[in-house]
Design a protein around this motif. Sequence first.
Motif, PDB file in Angstrom:
ATOM      1  N   PRO A 106     -10.651   8.002   2.872  1.00 56.79           N
ATOM      2  CA  PRO A 106      -9.368   7.408   2.469  1.00 56.79           C
ATOM      3  C   PRO A 106      -8.215   8.386   2.489  1.00 56.79           C
ATOM      4  O   PRO A 106      -7.081   8.009   2.308  1.00 56.79           O
ATOM      5  CB  PRO A 106      -9.664   6.922   1.042  1.00 56.79           C
TER       6      PRO A 106
ATOM      7  N   SER B   9       0.818  -1.220   0.000  1.00 52.71           N
ATOM      8  CA  SER B   9       0.000   0.000   0.000  1.00 52.71           C
ATOM      9  C   SER B   9       0.850   1.268   0.000  1.00 52.71           C
ATOM     10  O   SER B   9       0.378   2.327  -0.408  1.00 52.71           O
ATOM     11  CB  SER B   9      -0.930  -0.003   1.212  1.00 52.71           C
TER      12      SER B   9
ATOM     13  N   LYS C  21     -12.023   4.968  -4.418  1.00 53.22           N
ATOM     14  CA  LYS C  21     -12.653   5.684  -3.303  1.00 53.22           C
ATOM     15  C   LYS C  21     -14.172   5.463  -3.252  1.00 53.22           C
ATOM     16  O   LYS C  21     -14.792   5.717  -2.227  1.00 53.22           O
ATOM     17  CB  LYS C  21     -12.351   7.176  -3.417  1.00 53.22           C
TER      18      LYS C  21
ATOM     19  N   PHE D  32      -8.221   1.934  -1.775  1.00 51.09           N
ATOM     20  CA  PHE D  32      -7.817   1.047  -0.702  1.00 51.09           C
ATOM     21  C   PHE D  32      -7.194  -0.230  -1.264  1.00 51.09           C
ATOM     22  O   PHE D  32      -7.478  -0.630  -2.384  1.00 51.09           O
ATOM     23  CB  PHE D  32      -9.020   0.641   0.162  1.00 51.09           C
TER      24      PHE D  32
ATOM     25  N   THR E  77      -1.177   4.795  -0.873  1.00 44.82           N
ATOM     26  CA  THR E  77      -0.577   6.136  -0.919  1.00 44.82           C
ATOM     27  C   THR E  77       0.851   6.024  -1.407  1.00 44.82           C
ATOM     28  O   THR E  77       1.338   4.932  -1.723  1.00 44.82           O
ATOM     29  CB  THR E  77      -0.632   6.786   0.476  1.00 44.82           C
TER      30      THR E  77
ATOM     31  N   GLY F 169      -4.801   9.245  -0.607  1.00 44.64           N
ATOM     32  CA  GLY F 169      -5.072   7.920  -1.125  1.00 44.64           C
ATOM     33  C   GLY F 169      -6.031   7.944  -2.302  1.00 44.64           C
ATOM     34  O   GLY F 169      -7.037   8.660  -2.291  1.00 44.64           O
TER      35      GLY F 169
ATOM     36  N   PRO G  48      -5.301   2.595   3.026  1.00 43.09           N
ATOM     37  CA  PRO G  48      -5.319   3.447   1.835  1.00 43.09           C
ATOM     38  C   PRO G  48      -4.033   3.238   1.052  1.00 43.09           C
ATOM     39  O   PRO G  48      -2.969   3.038   1.622  1.00 43.09           O
ATOM     40  CB  PRO G  48      -5.401   4.872   2.403  1.00 43.09           C
TER      41      PRO G  48
ATOM     42  N   TYR H 258      -4.488   8.866   6.444  1.00 45.64           N
ATOM     43  CA  TYR H 258      -3.627   7.674   6.309  1.00 45.64           C
ATOM     44  C   TYR H 258      -3.610   6.871   7.592  1.00 45.64           C
ATOM     45  O   TYR H 258      -3.208   7.374   8.639  1.00 45.64           O
ATOM     46  CB  TYR H 258      -2.200   8.066   5.960  1.00 45.64           C
TER      47      TYR H 258
END
Length: 692
Positions: free
Chosen positions: A143, A68, A107, A179, A168, A176, A166, A146
């Motif tokens: 989202p 992630s 999202k 997910f 990122t 983000g 999220p 963080y």
Amino acid sequence: MKIRVKVLLSALVSLLLALVCTLVIVRALIVSYIEKEEIIDVRKNYQQFVAIVEREETAFENILHDWSQWDDAYQFEADRNTEFIDTNLRPETLNALKINFMIFLDKDYQIIHKNMKDMAVSEEAFVNDLLSAVKSNQFFADPFIYKSVTGITKLGGNPLFISASPVTSSDGTAPGNGFLIIGRYLDRSLRDYMEQALQVKLQIAENSDQELAAAPASKIQTVVTGNGRMQIEKHEANIVSYASISDLLSSRAIPVRFELDRELYKNGYDAVRYFGLIFLIAIIIVACLSIYVFDRLITQRIRSLHNFVNNVTSSRDTTSRIAVHGKDEISMLAVNMNKMLEELDSSYKTDPTTTLKNRAYMESMLKEECYFKEYNSWLIMGDVNGLKIVNDSFGHQEGDRLLRTVGGILKRCCSEEDIPARWGGDEFLILAKNADISYVENMIDRIKGECEQVLDYPFRISIAMGSAGKDEKHFDPDAVLKLAEERMYRNKLLESRSTRSAIIFSLEQSLHEKHIETEEHTKRIEQMCLQIGKSLALSQEELDELALLGVLHDIGKIAIPEAVLLKPDKLTAEEWEIMKTHTEIGYRIASSTPELAYIANEILYHHERFDGTGYPHGLAGKSIPKLSRLLAIVDSFDVMTHDRIYKRAMSVQSAVQELKQCSGTQFDPEMVDAFLKLLEENAFQMNDCEQQ
């Protein structure tokens, strides 16, 4: 009634009362102690379970963060590029990460990509349940904040670890785009691991409330732990305890059930019973009945066991059994003795490596002399050539695979009446019933022919064989076996040298085929070693050893994984430790091969340093073998002046400067001077090196 009898009865009554009182007190003390220890065990089980879950969650979250917080994954959330999927989200990714699914959401909770395997329910039903839980969970509401969550949930009726975060950028600053959710079922293997670690029977996410409600209230006890409360229910054979853990995606709790055997409780009651038995024996002894009782209850039964053991020993009949009535140690000994005989009888039949009959079984067959009196039977003995070299070169797993391959060939080449067996180590024995010489010779030809047809080894499989049948001089099984063995060893002498030579050639070829060393490199090393060896006035024997050492000094690298050998980047500490083992592997290969044994030590120590900081044993100075010190200089110079996967070649002048700097630390200074002098005098070779 005689006084003697009255005294005896009085003493008997008194001792019986003492026995009863003592048993009551001892039982009360033992039960109290046991119940306290059981509560401690219940608490400990739950605490250890929580610790295991937390450890698994931490490991799971580390996997999540790796993905992630990856710029490529962040970019994939934005542009949905297929290159990222083709490169990183292949089916084998889940196997490598040991997870069941990986899902990317945007999202709006729409699936960008999903990768799933071994699901307990249909993928569609699982995804619907997951998205429904996600949409109702507060974590996924924003989202852009963080954070990540990891825990256990229950979807589709099955518990699983789930971790979400999220997606990122790697520095965590970018908002983000969506997910990433990964998960793994608490499958049987994971629960087996927990049960083994906790030494309990474990149930997770199964309805334990109904069981608890059905139990009598008097048997339910509440225990406070550091993580919450547990309810326990005691039974004669076990203790069942109930607890719960939080569900990550809902407000409900997930029930956990522990079942612990009451070994301490049972042992305590056994101790009380045995104590009473001992006390009772003492009463009988005081009552002058000890001799009779001892003879009836112990001596005669032991005598029966003794006679039985003698009969089995003399007859070697492992099918015999003994029945000793009762429930004491002697009867249990008889039961265990019968079990032992059953295992021995079974062991006479299954070699675990080859699945052929084993030596014990074959020996029992040979004792049935009818095979050599009533039938025209033959014995065929075989010995796998080069097994020790295979074990030392490629590992014992490869050696076992070789034995299984040979065992399979023997099965295929024998008829249903023949008995092939593993005689021990690398030796096999075949009992051919009602056979003649032509049948035996054809069998041997078929076996050797099938060995030559096996192509999935880096060398030709070879087995030396010898056969014998009953004749005027050899009429009993032992004599026939000895003759077959002598003929087999004669055959082995003819084949073993060529087999070893073929394996050595295969090892040398493996160095080139695995791109460990090129033929040009080994030839240059050999030539330079001989030149500097002559300049140092080495004997012809030493020059011969040096030439072979130059070619095979890195032979141990054939057992190093290619991912480590051919890695273009710098090795990690763990990879470097793997790489360093090649000197010891090479030593074992050389030691097990007569043609290489005399350079085994030189292979082992060719990465030692003059200052004592090398490996594998940290030898220093002249304690390092002379040829190893010489090879280290030549090998380093050639590596420096030629391209490698992990580096570009440097000039001869730079390599010379490097040798001078390492003289006295990495290299023997006297040998460095001799090598550099040889380079200065041999201008043609220096120019040739510069061109390369």
